[in-house]
Write an enzyme that holds these catalytic residues in place. Structure first.
Site, PDB file in Angstrom:
ATOM      1  CB  THR A   1      -1.736  -8.028  -4.585  1.00  0.00           C
ATOM      2  OG1 THR A   1      -3.447  -8.290  -4.554  1.00  0.00           O
ATOM      3  CG2 THR A   1      -2.162  -6.731  -4.850  1.00  0.00           C
TER       4      THR A   1
ATOM      5  CE1 TYR B   1       0.132  -7.581   3.328  1.00  0.00           C
ATOM      6  CE2 TYR B   1       2.044  -7.773   5.293  1.00  0.00           C
ATOM      7  CZ  TYR B   1       1.149  -6.447   3.892  1.00  0.00           C
ATOM      8  OH  TYR B   1       1.167  -5.329   4.876  1.00  0.00           O
TER       9      TYR B   1
END
Ligand code: UDP
Length: 330
Positions: free
Chosen positions: A102, A155
């Site tokens: 993402t 992340y």
């Protein structure tokens, strides 16, 4: 490309992650200033309820889309905010490969869209790019201390790569990209079950459950109320010329986890009990933004103190719990 060309009065703004916690507040604020808003969201970690009140607003539209896939739009957009990514540690670690993709593939796809449309681009980066910092508070020129093989890396490293993409395309003169490093943010519309400290503590206290302190509780965070964050994001997007540097956005008011538990415990009757749980791996020990750059460049600083922001957030969670009990869609 000349990034300084005159801009239309009624902007068309795309908010990726627009149904998320910060994204939905950003959509509110953009509509309030008269912009048209295209909310792009996969709804993997966000909820319909966040944008339900906006559904009938003139100028608001929604595209259900995962930014890991290229996005083509016929109608021109003037600005793109990329807030699309799971953001709480349990959520982003639940599907770590998708989290990384993402940030990397998704940001690349949105940058391609920005280039195609000649749109300004703002990347929601994060204090997590500093990892478990050795410098305190964290200025933007600190390069951080990230464990690139740990469970937070999907992340942290994804967001670091996204920053690199933004600055490469900026240097190449292809996209007017800006980068905000968002520190811990809280407020209404956090998800009760997303595992973050503020939502966990408030919901535990409201249910008369003990507050779950991870580790000793001596680790610190600095908490920014969501309306302050949205104002900072919009100021960075509006800045002309592009500062060409990442900008920390957060509230420097630092508290230990134990102090936050005690504060919330005092604000909610019956919320005084705590229990200790294991500290998650690579949990940063101290975090506080140096916001000198945001003050100097944007004239921005937070206005809502922690106590006031928590009061508003508690009121919202109380109402959400009442509505959920009554079977309403929240
Ligand atoms: N934390 C905690 N109890 C909880 C949730 C989180 O003690 O129920 C701690 C967590 O270990 C971390 C801090 O609170 O030290 C902030 O955690 P959060 O997940 O909200 O954000 P992040 O770690 O991404 O800053």
């Amino acid at each position: 490309m000349d990034f300084s060309t005159a801009r239309k009065s009624r902007k068309r703004v795309l908010v990726a992650g627009g149904a998320g916690f910060i994204g939905s507040h950003l959509c509110d604020a953009l509509l309030a200033e008269g912009s048209q808003v295209v909310c792009v969201d996969s709804f993997l970690t966000s909820t319909e309820a966040n944008i339900e009140p906006l559904r009938n607003s003139p100028g608001f539209s929604v595209i259900v889309h995962d930014i890991c896939k290229p996005l083509l739009l016929d109608d021109k957009v003037d600005e793109i905010y990329n807030l699309a990514c799971a953001a709480s540690p349990p959520r982003y670690q639940a599907d770590p490969v998708h989290t990384m993709m993402t940030s990397v593939v998704g940001t690349h796809n949105l940058l391609a869209l920005a280039e195609d449309h000649g749109a300004r681009f703002l990347q929601a980066s994060t204090s997590e790019i500093y990892g478990d910092p050795h410098v305190h508070p964290q200025p933007e020129d600190y390069h951080g201390n990230v464990n690139c093989t740990g469970p937070r890396a999907c992340y942290d490293e994804g967001k670091r790569a996204a920053e690199a993409l933004c600055f490469d395309l900026l240097r190449l003169g292809r996209v007017d990209a800006r980068v905000a490093r968002i520190f811990n943010t809280y407020g209404p519309r956090m998800q009760a079950d997303d595992g973050r400290i503020v939502s966990n503590f408030i919901n535990q206290a409201l249910k008369d459950e003990p507050l779950t302190i991870y580790g000793t509780g001596q680790q610190t965070r600095s908490f920014c109320y969501v309306s302050d964050m949205v104002r900072g994001l919009m100021a960075l997007m509006a800045m002309n010329p592009n500062p060409g540097l990442p900008v920390n956005l957060g509230n420097p008011e630092e508290a230990t986890v134990a102090e936050l538990a005690s504060l919330i415990g005092r604000m909610i009757p019956g919320g005084g009990l705590v229990t200790h749980c294991p500290l998650p791996q690579d949990d940063p020990q101290r975090r506080r933004p140096d916001i000198s750059r945001a003050r100097d460049l944007l004239g921005w600083s937070p206005r809502i103190a922690l106590h006031e922001g928590l009061e508003r957030t508690i009121v919202w969670f109380r109402l959400a719990a009442r509505d959920a009990k009554a079977g309403l869609n929240v």
